[in-house]
Scaffold this motif. Structure first.
Motif, PDB file in Angstrom:
ATOM      1  N   UNK A  63      57.185  69.620  66.039  1.00  0.00           N
ATOM      2  CA  UNK A  63      56.083  70.543  65.779  1.00  0.00           C
ATOM      3  C   UNK A  63      56.010  71.530  66.947  1.00  0.00           C
ATOM      4  N   UNK A  64      55.050  72.424  66.885  1.00  0.00           N
ATOM      5  CA  UNK A  64      54.911  73.457  67.917  1.00  0.00           C
ATOM      6  C   UNK A  64      53.888  73.034  68.977  1.00  0.00           C
ATOM      7  N   UNK A  65      53.689  71.766  69.163  1.00  0.00           N
ATOM      8  CA  UNK A  65      52.694  71.171  70.048  1.00  0.00           C
ATOM      9  C   UNK A  65      51.324  71.771  69.709  1.00  0.00           C
ATOM     10  N   UNK A  66      50.547  72.110  70.732  1.00  0.00           N
ATOM     11  CA  UNK A  66      49.191  72.612  70.493  1.00  0.00           C
ATOM     12  C   UNK A  66      49.164  74.145  70.560  1.00  0.00           C
ATOM     13  N   UNK A  67      50.286  74.765  70.146  1.00  0.00           N
ATOM     14  CA  UNK A  67      50.404  76.219  70.136  1.00  0.00           C
ATOM     15  C   UNK A  67      50.607  76.702  68.714  1.00  0.00           C
ATOM     16  N   UNK A  68      50.301  77.989  68.475  1.00  0.00           N
ATOM     17  CA  UNK A  68      50.572  78.562  67.160  1.00  0.00           C
ATOM     18  C   UNK A  68      52.070  78.782  67.015  1.00  0.00           C
ATOM     19  N   UNK A  69      52.566  78.698  65.798  1.00  0.00           N
ATOM     20  CA  UNK A  69      54.003  78.854  65.568  1.00  0.00           C
ATOM     21  C   UNK A  69      54.448  80.306  65.667  1.00  0.00           C
ATOM     22  N   UNK A  70      53.578  81.248  65.311  1.00  0.00           N
ATOM     23  CA  UNK A  70      53.931  82.663  65.403  1.00  0.00           C
ATOM     24  C   UNK A  70      54.076  83.062  66.860  1.00  0.00           C
ATOM     25  N   UNK A  71      55.100  83.863  67.138  1.00  0.00           N
ATOM     26  CA  UNK A  71      55.333  84.306  68.510  1.00  0.00           C
ATOM     27  C   UNK A  71      54.492  85.539  68.808  1.00  0.00           C
TER      28      UNK A  71
END
Length: 306
Positions: free
Chosen positions: A198-206
């Motif tokens: 998963x993207x941890x506790x970050x949003x997937x969009x860059x």
């Protein structure tokens, strides 16, 4: 095994390199890193720490976001750090670039390659299915794809989920105290996955940069009594302007520390946050982000079922 997906930005790499050196007896994390900066100082500092901490990592050699536009940049800049092929996994994002990836694999004589299926690739296409059966490819990272798993049974599949639910504004988290984050650490093997991501506790969009926030939000994952992983949002209260970020941090940190004292959240990251609060220090928003990432990775490393 847990494969957190992170971009190669400064505080994400700091979180990983600190984690690598304090992870304890468990060794259940293999981060996937997509470099996004033309400057490689942070990676040059981080990779030796990964190796010192015996933390294997996958490095994406054809990033699709950020400043890097060609295959050669990363391996040229990091030639010394990547000299031991047993310490890292060459990874490629697959879009419409199969021939290009194949050429790079053969040219560099890569083995145990990881491919990451983008949303734009047709995984039922014959060209893709032929490509994925290349013996040099070992790992396949994808969103849930039952058809692909049934067709290809000789690879290690890693399920990629997008678990963090962002809000338009940080202060919107005031109405969301907590929510379920994941239970994949309990069931990924039952679903015939070799690991989960998963993207941890970050949003997937860059996204790049950003101005001073009206609100400070601290996001900490923890293990519920049910063994599910939930995420708790701790948000400042004085959110009418961008003044006094230090005070906003103190408001959010007070909530987080009060919660940590009532839950068995005994991670180095959580203790670091408590220390900043107890000493009345404001570490900066980058460090707050690092703490949230490191806490999550530490937590999963400790609870994962192998």
């Amino acid at each position: 095994m847990y494969y957190p997906y992170l971009r190669g930005r400064q505080f994400e790499l700091i979180a990983l390199r600190e984690y690598a050196l304090i992870r304890g007896k468990n060794n259940n994390v293999v981060p996937i890193i997509e470099p996004v900066k033309k400057t490689f100082n942070s990676l040059k500092l981080a990779i030796p720490k990964f190796i010192e901490g015996n933390m294997k990592f996958a490095l994406i050699l054809n990033p699709q976001v950020g400043e890097i536009k060609d295959f050669q940049t990363i391996t040229t800049e990091l030639e010394e750090q990547l000299s031991d092929p047993t310490k890292w996994i060459p990874a490629f994002i697959v879009i419409n670039n199969i021939e290009e990836i194949n050429l790079e694999i053969e040219k560099k004589k890569y083995n145990d390659v990881m491919i990451i299926c983008s949303d734009r690739i047709d995984t039922t296409d014959a060209t893709f299915l032929d490509f994925i059966q290349n013996q040099k490819i070992k790992y396949v990272v994808s969103k849930e794809n039952r058809i692909l798993k049934r067709k290809i049974r000789t690879k290690e599949f890693i399920r990629l989920d997008d678990n963090f639910k962002p809000q338009k504004r940080n202060k919107d988290f005031l109405t969301i105290s907590e929510e379920k984050f994941t239970e994949e650490h309990l069931f990924y093997k039952d679903d015939n996955y070799a690991g989960f991501s998963d993207y941890t506790v970050l949003i997937s969009d860059f996204t790049e940069g950003g101005g001073a926030p009206y609100a400070v939000a601290i996001h900490l994952t923890y293990e519920k009594d049910s063994e599910e992983i939930w995420i708790r949002h701790f948000t400042s209260i004085s959110n009418d302007d961008i003044a006094n970020i230090q005070g906003k941090f103190a408001e959010a940190a007070r909530k987080a520390v009060d919660f940590i004292k009532t839950k068995p959240l005994d991670t180095n990251a959580a203790n670091e946050l408590k220390k900043y609060f107890d000493e009345e220090k404001y570490p900066g928003l980058g460090i707050v982000k690092k703490i949230a990432i490191k806490n999550h990775i530490e937590l999963i490393n400790n609870v994962i079922s192998l």
